[in-house]
Design an enzyme around this catalytic site. Structure first.
Site, mmCIF file in Angstrom:
data_model
loop_
_atom_site.group_PDB
_atom_site.id
_atom_site.type_symbol
_atom_site.label_atom_id
_atom_site.label_comp_id
_atom_site.label_asym_id
_atom_site.label_seq_id
_atom_site.Cartn_x
_atom_site.Cartn_y
_atom_site.Cartn_z
ATOM 1 N N ASP B 10 0.931 -1.214 -0.125
ATOM 2 C CA ASP B 10 0.113 -0.050 -0.017
ATOM 3 C C ASP B 10 0.890 1.103 -0.148
ATOM 4 O O ASP B 10 1.756 1.252 0.959
ATOM 5 C CB ASP B 10 -0.671 0.028 1.414
ATOM 6 C CG ASP B 10 -2.173 0.940 1.212
ATOM 7 O OD1 ASP B 10 -2.204 1.415 -0.092
ATOM 8 O OD2 ASP B 10 -2.831 0.991 2.196
ATOM 9 N N ASP B 105 -3.346 2.663 -5.946
ATOM 10 C CA ASP B 105 -2.282 2.752 -5.105
ATOM 11 C C ASP B 105 -1.984 1.742 -4.195
ATOM 12 O O ASP B 105 -1.307 1.772 -3.271
ATOM 13 C CB ASP B 105 -2.228 4.044 -4.250
ATOM 14 C CG ASP B 105 -3.328 4.187 -3.362
ATOM 15 O OD1 ASP B 105 -4.364 3.273 -3.441
ATOM 16 O OD2 ASP B 105 -3.526 4.828 -2.330
ATOM 17 N N GLU B 106 -2.673 0.503 -4.388
ATOM 18 C CA GLU B 106 -2.385 -0.842 -3.678
ATOM 19 C C GLU B 106 -2.633 -2.132 -4.559
ATOM 20 O O GLU B 106 -3.349 -1.926 -5.437
ATOM 21 C CB GLU B 106 -3.230 -0.632 -2.316
ATOM 22 C CG GLU B 106 -4.748 -0.966 -2.893
ATOM 23 C CD GLU B 106 -5.786 -0.982 -1.740
ATOM 24 O OE1 GLU B 106 -5.461 -1.668 -0.937
ATOM 25 O OE2 GLU B 106 -6.823 -0.300 -1.879
#
Lengths: 372, 412
Positions: B10, B105-106
């Site tokens: 993450d 974003d992860e």
């Protein structure tokens, strides 16, 4: 109402109505057939609101009047009766007594008042031999789109001009065009152009078959409906609305590459090769080469296949993809022994037409290729 | 099945960190990404310094300003985030072939069976953490566990810039003291429902009978029971990483900063949305059969109208023609519009069959848009556009957790 009819007459007219009777029972009255006794005939009327049919047969009328009974049930029952007379008597409660020989039946009907009124036939526009109509339909109907979203393509375009009848059908990928000769076109009083729904074309074919080859159809139309009167039978259909594609633009003006082929050879070659075409796309490759036309298919799952059909073709080599089904549809629709297969390039429409002597009318079948 | 090893990677305060790459002076300051403080709209992301004041994503910008007036408000730059997301993916994909981006974003990385290559999990995670920093200059946190669910919860506990491993067998002990809200899939509503039952910690949840949860919450309750014990259960956890099922729909929406009833403005915005949808369809190599319009009026009443096209398409102009037709048929003329959306679904392969009419035009557009896409790849999304959409230009808003199923690979 009370009358007596011949069983065979009744079965025949009821059978012709069945295609029009509503299959879904959302509006119960549409599953019924309207019977009207007047003079020396009984008239039978069925409709699904898109299409309507009115037939009649001779009858001995004891009491004039009208009533409705379930169309399917009546046919199924009367068909099982022995040859002879059928006597029908309608009662106050909309039920009807049917007696024939030693058979007695009471069938539940519905009030005549709730049966929809069919439009009146307006002034005649043309009188056309039914065999011309039937033959035009059989050579175009298969090209009509099955996709409901392209509703203007869910029927064929009928153009009536003094110089002859034209019928055109397309699904956006292929187009079938028939231009009858003036001699076959009957008598056209004024120019007319309308879209006939696919279902009406099927019913029209049945009526034409029943009427025999010398019969004619009186044609009329108003803003919303088309009328075909064949003898004692009248077919009424709603017109399809919308713009039919500009077919004149689609018909190729010229082809550089023409191969003449024996139809049965080509048809069976495609039928065999198509067994190994991709099941979804039905794509085959057609190659014109010196002295022959080759057909290829290949599919990852099933394998590959190849055929060669002799031809006098002498032009440059060309290979082009087609949906096998589209080609077969045409080859199965024509009676002639030879076809001309015409191409321009890989991105332009190909064309097939019957070849040989004694072809009076004009039949053109235009197919867009597939990317290969 | 043997014990699996999953990483949940993450990125820390992703949007803010990306903005800091472009403007290092932002570092350490309270930063709010999403727009100006007096604009309509919501916070896309907040820096850790701003979060201390209670600012978080999805908060209205005006509220964020009230909470933290000294924050620096910056506009979002979706193109920058997508580009960095691609870099992140590249780092991960070089590390393991089984990568699933859960959002921009992860990502989940299946590390099962990589011991001989990278050593034990903690060592491998450390290596990945360093590679990420070197390649992207961004910080990330990594959670390691035997299930994706626990890995995700773990990475949250590891933040910021940390690595944490829950040793197989210790999941229940690790989860028990955490708030139920930490379980992915438990939102505000479920949390309230659980609180009402006196369930506050994951441990409380784990102690309940499965049957009780199923009775209360149905199938979802069963999944919840599994989750409380650290098992991947329910929803998209049912598919393996790398088992790419492809997107089910692609859509874009736009909320006007001021409601409008001006036809030219509305149609131009639709053209712009169609361009954005078309671009993504082409990136994914998809052709849509169903095209839908979403229209929200000022009073929040919303309609959606869909149409199936005869030929599946990925071309802006063909999308726009359908959408404009739907719009003209369904919009109440003169009624002010708050939001417009264009949705495509029922994806099919490109048809090989050519059309009798319009084939040449179709070909020309296909080539023109392929060229336009190349220009956009080099010079950015605004490099070329349909003339019809010129008036419809707007700043694309960004969300860290876009709606819909997560788990799509970044567009390649």
């Amino acid at each position: 109402m009370e009358f007596t009819v011949n069983r065979a007459d009744l079965v025949r007219e009821l059978s012709l109505s069945q295609g029009v009777v509503e299959k879904k029972t959302t509006i119960p009255i549409l599953s019924n057939i309207l019977l009207e006794a007047a003079g020396d005939r009984v008239t039978l009327t069925a409709t699904d609101l898109e299409l309507g049919i009115r037939c009649s047969c001779p009858a001995r009328i004891k009491k004039e009047g009208s009533g409705t009974v379930p169309a399917r049930k009546l046919l199924d029952y009367v068909r099982l009766l022995a040859e002879g007379d059928v006597h029908m008597k309608f009662l106050e409660n909309h039920w009807a007594n049917i007696t024939s020989g030693r058979s007695r039946t009471r069938i539940a009907g519905m009030s005549r008042e709730s049966f929809p009124e069919l439009p009146e036939m307006p002034e005649k526009i043309a009188e056309v031999p039914v065999r011309t109509l039937a033959s035009m339909i059989s050579r175009t109907a298969f090209a009509i789109s099955m996709e409901e979203s392209r509703f203007t393509l869910n029927g064929a375009l009928l153009v009536m001009r003094p110089e002859g009848l034209t019928m055109v059908a397309t699904d956006g990928h292929r187009l079938a065009y028939v231009q009858a000769t003036p001699a076959e076109s009957g008598q056209v009083d004024k120019q007319f152009r309308a879209l006939i729904p696919k279902k009406a074309m099927a019913e029209l074919t049945k009526l034409a078959d029943e009427a025999g080859s010398d019969a004619t159809a009186i044609f009329a139309g108003d803003d919303n409906h088309l009328f075909f009167q064949i003898g004692h039978r009248l077919l009424i259909t709603r017109k399809l609305t919308g713009n039919f594609p500009d077919y004149e633009r689609v018909l190729p003006k010229d082809h550089s590459l023409v191969a003449k082929l024996q139809k049965d050879e080509l048809r069976s070659a495609i039928e065999r090769v198509a067994q190994f075409a991709d099941e979804r796309s039905r794509a085959i490759r057609v190659q014109f080469t010196n002295g022959e036309v080759k057909i290829f298919s290949s599919s990852v799952e099933t394998g590959e296949s190849e055929e060669s059909v002799p031809s006098e073709y002498q032009g440059p080599e060309i290979e082009i993809g087609f949906n096998a089904q589209y080609l077969l549809d045409f080859l199965r629709a024509i009676p002639q022994d030879h076809v001309a297969f015409e191409l321009k390039d890989q991105k332009s429409a190909g064309e097939m037409k019957p070849a040989g002597d004694g072809i009076a009318d004009q039949y053109r079948y235009v197919v867009m290729p597939m990317r290969i | 099945m043997s014990v699996r090893t999953y990483f949940h990677v993450d990125m820390d305060a992703f949007f803010v960190s990306v903005e800091e790459l472009f403007d290092p002076s932002l570092k350490g300051k309270p930063v709010v990404v999403g727009g100006r403080p007096n604009e309509r709209g919501v916070v896309s992301a907040a820096s850790y310094a701003a979060r201390k004041f209670g600012v978080h994503s999805a908060l209205p910008l005006r509220t964020a300003y009230k909470l933290c007036p000294q924050a620096i408000f910056v506009d979002g730059h979706p193109e920058r985030y997508r580009e960095c997301s691609q870099q992140v993916f590249d780092v991960l994909h070089a590390f393991s072939p089984l990568v699933e981006m859960a959002s921009i974003d992860e990502a989940y990385v299946d590390m099962t069976g990589t011991e001989r290559l990278y050593g034990p999990p903690l060592k491998a995670a450390h290596l990945l953490h360093e590679r990420m920093k070197t390649a992207t200059r961004l910080n990330c946190s990594i959670g390691i566990a035997a299930s994706r669910l626990v890995a995700k919860i773990t990475s949250d506990q590891a933040k910021p810039n940390g690595v944490l491993w829950v040793i197989p067998g210790h999941e229940a002990a690790f989860l028990a003291p955490l708030d139920v809200r930490k379980v992915p899939g438990v939102g505000k509503v479920t949390e309230q429902n659980l609180h009402a039952l006196g369930i506050r910690k994951v441990g409380d949840l784990a102690r309940l009978e499965d049957a009780f949860l199923e009775e209360r919450f149905g199938k979802w309750g069963l999944a919840l029971a599994g989750k409380s014990r650290g098992i991947d259960a329910g929803g998209w956890f049912d598919t393996e990483i790398g088992e790419d099922t492809g997107p089910k729909s692609i859509s874009h929406e736009h909320t006007f900063s001021e409601d409008t009833a001006e036809v030219a403005q509305l149609e131009s915005t639709l053209a712009r949305l169609c361009e954005m949808v078309g671009r993504r369809l082409r990136e994914h190599g998809l052709h849509a059969r169903t095209i839908a319009l979403k229209l929200r009026y000022s009073d929040f009443s919303t309609i959606t109208r869909a149409h199936s096209v005869g030929r599946p398409t990925q071309l802006d102009i063909e999308l726009y023609e359908e959408i404009r037709l739907l719009f003209r048929r369904n919009w109440k003329p003169g009624a002010a519009v708050r939001l417009l959306g264009v949705n495509t679904s029922s994806f099919e392969e490109e048809t090989e069959q050519m059309d009798l009419i319009g084939e040449a035009r179709h070909e020309r557009w296909k080539h023109a848009l392929a060229a336009a896409d190349k220009l956009r790849d080099r010079f950015g999304e605004s490099a070329v556009s349909l003339a019809a959409s010129m008036r419809g230009k707007f700043r694309e808003r960004t969300h860290e957790n876009p709606a819909g199923l997560p788990g799509k690979k970044p567009e390649r």
